[in-house]
Enzyme design. Sequence first.
Site: not given
Length: 268
Positions: A66, A130
Amino acid sequence: MKKFAVFGNPISHSLSPAIHHMFAELTGEDIHYDKIEAPVDGFEQAVNAFFADELAVGCNVTVPFKEKAFVLSEANCNPEAKTAKAVNTLHREGNALFGYTTDGMGLVADLLNATELKGKRILLIGAGGAARGVVQPLLGSEPELLMITNRTLAKAESIVTDIKHDAFCAVSIEEAKKQLPDVIINCTSASLTGDLPMVSDGLFSQCKLAYDMVYSAKATSFMNYAKEQGARSTKDGFGMLVEQAAAAFTIWTGKTPETAGVIQKLRP
């Protein structure tokens, strides 16, 4: 036919092809969606090879790539991706790659399937990537207060500094308890190992929904603890997985698929 893929390492477990092919069937799109296990040191080359196909429209990106996807698309990223410095969705438009983090969109959509957020007090537990990726969409839902806590409070304070908003603050777990949060979200990966994140007796006394971003076939340790502590309802992150995929599908195709049936059919 439009071509899509998900990149990761490992990637064999991914439900993304099943999810997106169901979305395509629901919306009348003709697609092909692959799993691609890129070498840990060869992500950029794998992505470039994928987009060399003129039929390739977009791809999803999961661990451990990512951050590398963010570097590839940094000039054309949505605010959530810039804050998280991570991208889970790439979209080619002309010769440019656009990067998105759709996790926050997916989280908010799944939360709204279960409860109201506007005017509520929301607590995030954990201050890693997150959490960073979901703050702005949560603030967009107009809560009365969005709090974030972490074992190392300075990490939570750093996110608050980066995302300045009157309704967003870093708090200790004891301070959070005094605010009587309505919605409590576990943004850590503790449940993957059966552990609890940082919690406290009394934290869930007024909690309407305790939400764990981790999903599994049975209730997570966080969900069980929250229920024992008085949370009115609990929910895991499987719906978020499907909803964030729906957000990516909309970015790529302009079509918004219905998600309820997909969640029901694919849930472990």
